[in-house]
Design an enzyme around this catalytic site. Structure first.
Site, PDB file in Angstrom:
ATOM      1  N   VAL A   1     -10.867   3.367  -3.251  1.00  0.00           N
ATOM      2  CA  VAL A   1     -10.345   2.237  -4.917  1.00  0.00           C
ATOM      3  C   VAL A   1     -11.678   0.963  -5.472  1.00  0.00           C
ATOM      4  O   VAL A   1     -11.742   0.622  -4.366  1.00  0.00           O
ATOM      5  CB  VAL A   1      -9.902   2.106  -4.971  1.00  0.00           C
ATOM      6  CG1 VAL A   1      -8.590   1.466  -6.788  1.00  0.00           C
ATOM      7  CG2 VAL A   1      -8.428   2.758  -4.808  1.00  0.00           C
TER       8      VAL A   1
ATOM      9  N   ASN B   1     -13.243  -2.723   2.669  1.00  0.00           N
ATOM     10  CA  ASN B   1     -13.505  -1.928   2.146  1.00  0.00           C
ATOM     11  C   ASN B   1     -15.134  -1.992   1.356  1.00  0.00           C
ATOM     12  O   ASN B   1     -14.786  -1.925   0.340  1.00  0.00           O
ATOM     13  CB  ASN B   1     -13.366  -0.309   2.681  1.00  0.00           C
ATOM     14  CG  ASN B   1     -12.246  -0.401   4.299  1.00  0.00           C
ATOM     15  OD1 ASN B   1     -12.785  -0.912   5.074  1.00  0.00           O
ATOM     16  ND2 ASN B   1     -10.706  -0.350   3.448  1.00  0.00           N
TER      17      ASN B   1
ATOM     18  N   HIS C   1      -9.704  -4.729  -3.146  1.00  0.00           N
ATOM     19  CA  HIS C   1      -8.948  -5.357  -2.462  1.00  0.00           C
ATOM     20  C   HIS C   1      -9.144  -5.806  -1.324  1.00  0.00           C
ATOM     21  O   HIS C   1      -9.328  -4.553  -0.316  1.00  0.00           O
ATOM     22  CB  HIS C   1      -7.968  -4.040  -2.974  1.00  0.00           C
ATOM     23  CG  HIS C   1      -8.376  -3.433  -2.218  1.00  0.00           C
ATOM     24  ND1 HIS C   1      -9.824  -2.172  -3.335  1.00  0.00           N
ATOM     25  CD2 HIS C   1      -8.839  -1.488  -1.227  1.00  0.00           C
ATOM     26  CE1 HIS C   1     -10.316  -1.104  -2.636  1.00  0.00           C
ATOM     27  NE2 HIS C   1      -9.734  -0.783  -1.343  1.00  0.00           N
TER      28      HIS C   1
ATOM     29  N   ASP D   1       0.806  -1.511  -0.288  1.00  0.00           N
ATOM     30  CA  ASP D   1      -0.430   0.318  -0.356  1.00  0.00           C
ATOM     31  C   ASP D   1       0.566   1.670   0.262  1.00  0.00           C
ATOM     32  O   ASP D   1       1.779   1.636   0.511  1.00  0.00           O
ATOM     33  CB  ASP D   1      -0.889   0.130   0.813  1.00  0.00           C
ATOM     34  CG  ASP D   1      -2.073   1.439   1.091  1.00  0.00           C
ATOM     35  OD1 ASP D   1      -3.267   0.626   0.729  1.00  0.00           O
ATOM     36  OD2 ASP D   1      -1.512   2.256   1.178  1.00  0.00           O
TER      37      ASP D   1
ATOM     38  N   HIS E   1      -7.160  -6.062   1.958  1.00  0.00           N
ATOM     39  CA  HIS E   1      -5.898  -4.788   2.926  1.00  0.00           C
ATOM     40  C   HIS E   1      -5.245  -6.244   4.012  1.00  0.00           C
ATOM     41  O   HIS E   1      -6.169  -6.840   4.620  1.00  0.00           O
ATOM     42  CB  HIS E   1      -6.561  -3.850   3.343  1.00  0.00           C
ATOM     43  CG  HIS E   1      -6.759  -2.427   3.213  1.00  0.00           C
ATOM     44  ND1 HIS E   1      -6.076  -1.769   2.901  1.00  0.00           N
ATOM     45  CD2 HIS E   1      -8.033  -2.100   2.950  1.00  0.00           C
ATOM     46  CE1 HIS E   1      -6.646  -0.865   2.162  1.00  0.00           C
ATOM     47  NE2 HIS E   1      -8.136  -1.038   1.499  1.00  0.00           N
TER      48      HIS E   1
HETATM   49  P1  5GP Z   1      -9.921   2.100   0.504  1.00  0.00           P
HETATM   50  O1  5GP Z   1      -9.292   2.667   1.194  1.00  0.00           O
HETATM   51  O2  5GP Z   1     -10.596   1.975  -1.339  1.00  0.00           O
HETATM   52  O3  5GP Z   1     -10.426   0.284   1.093  1.00  0.00           O
HETATM   53  O4  5GP Z   1      -7.892   1.398  -0.362  1.00  0.00           O
HETATM   54  C1  5GP Z   1      -7.579   2.151  -1.022  1.00  0.00           C
HETATM   55  C2  5GP Z   1      -6.524   1.653  -0.447  1.00  0.00           C
HETATM   56  O5  5GP Z   1      -4.975   1.539  -2.023  1.00  0.00           O
HETATM   57  C3  5GP Z   1      -5.706   2.966   0.473  1.00  0.00           C
HETATM   58  O6  5GP Z   1      -4.928   1.928   0.913  1.00  0.00           O
HETATM   59  C4  5GP Z   1      -4.682   3.572  -0.383  1.00  0.00           C
HETATM   60  O7  5GP Z   1      -3.525   3.980   0.312  1.00  0.00           O
HETATM   61  C5  5GP Z   1      -3.937   2.598  -1.394  1.00  0.00           C
HETATM   62  N1  5GP Z   1      -3.779   3.096  -3.289  1.00  0.00           N
HETATM   63  C6  5GP Z   1      -4.226   4.013  -4.258  1.00  0.00           C
HETATM   64  N2  5GP Z   1      -3.738   4.753  -4.675  1.00  0.00           N
HETATM   65  C7  5GP Z   1      -2.427   3.478  -4.746  1.00  0.00           C
HETATM   66  C8  5GP Z   1      -1.704   3.603  -5.586  1.00  0.00           C
HETATM   67  O8  5GP Z   1      -1.596   3.680  -6.999  1.00  0.00           O
HETATM   68  N3  5GP Z   1      -0.393   2.587  -5.479  1.00  0.00           N
HETATM   69  C9  5GP Z   1      -0.536   1.747  -4.107  1.00  0.00           C
HETATM   70  N4  5GP Z   1       0.909   0.494  -4.170  1.00  0.00           N
HETATM   71  N5  5GP Z   1      -1.653   1.604  -3.753  1.00  0.00           N
HETATM   72  C10 5GP Z   1      -2.280   2.845  -3.819  1.00  0.00           C
END
Ligand code: 5GP
Length: 122
Positions: free
Chosen positions: A96, A87, A100, A30, A102
């Site tokens: 996003v 999430n 995914h 992440d 985590h």
């Molecule tokens: P969500 O909030 O959708 O559960 O988690 C999305 C995760 O994707 C976040 O923890 C964020 O830091 C990670 N993330 C967003 N954009 C990128 C990216 O371009 N590269 C990487 N490696 N992680 C990303």
């Protein structure tokens, strides 16, 4: 849907610190880690949210947990334990829209997992 940032990572259009890949999934660190260990396991198939998972996706989604556990074992933190989180939508904190998993480790996790009052209770 197909052009989320995660599809771009799968297609190597943008870079990421990729730690595992197979036919079904990709795992990468992440970019904004919330624990000493924080990586994401994603399906190569673009599924927007948990709500969009179909019957035919069940093995794909189960595979994400298999990969999480395999990497936790190989990286040496399986026994001490870790947190997995997926999430869903706004109230779940999803940002996003490509599912995914985590995987967070390397520290003792708190419970409940939120620090702010949930919007639903405001
Ligand atoms: P969500 O909030 O959708 O559960 O988690 C999305 C995760 O994707 C976040 O923890 C964020 O830091 C990670 N993330 C967003 N954009 C990128 C990216 O371009 N590269 C990487 N490696 N992680 C990303």
């Amino acid at each position: 849907m197909s052009d989320t940032i995660f599809s771009k990572i799968i297609n190597r259009e943008i870079s990421a610190d990729i730690i595992f890949e197979d036919d079904i999934s990709l795992a990468f660190k992440d970019v904004n880690p919330q624990a000493p260990i924080h990586f994401l396991v994603i399906p190569k198939k673009p599924i927007a949210t948990i709500n969009a998972i179909t019957e035919e996706d069940r093995l794909v989604v189960g595979h994400l947990f298999y990969v999480a556990a395999k990497l936790a074992d190989e990286m040496g933190f399986a026994e001490e334990g870790y947190r997995t989180v997926m999430n869903c939508n706004e109230f779940g904190g999803q940002s996003v829209y490509h599912i995914h998993l985590h995987v967070l480790g390397g520290k003792l996790m708190g419970w409940p997992p939120y620090t702010d009052k949930p919007k639903a209770l405001e």
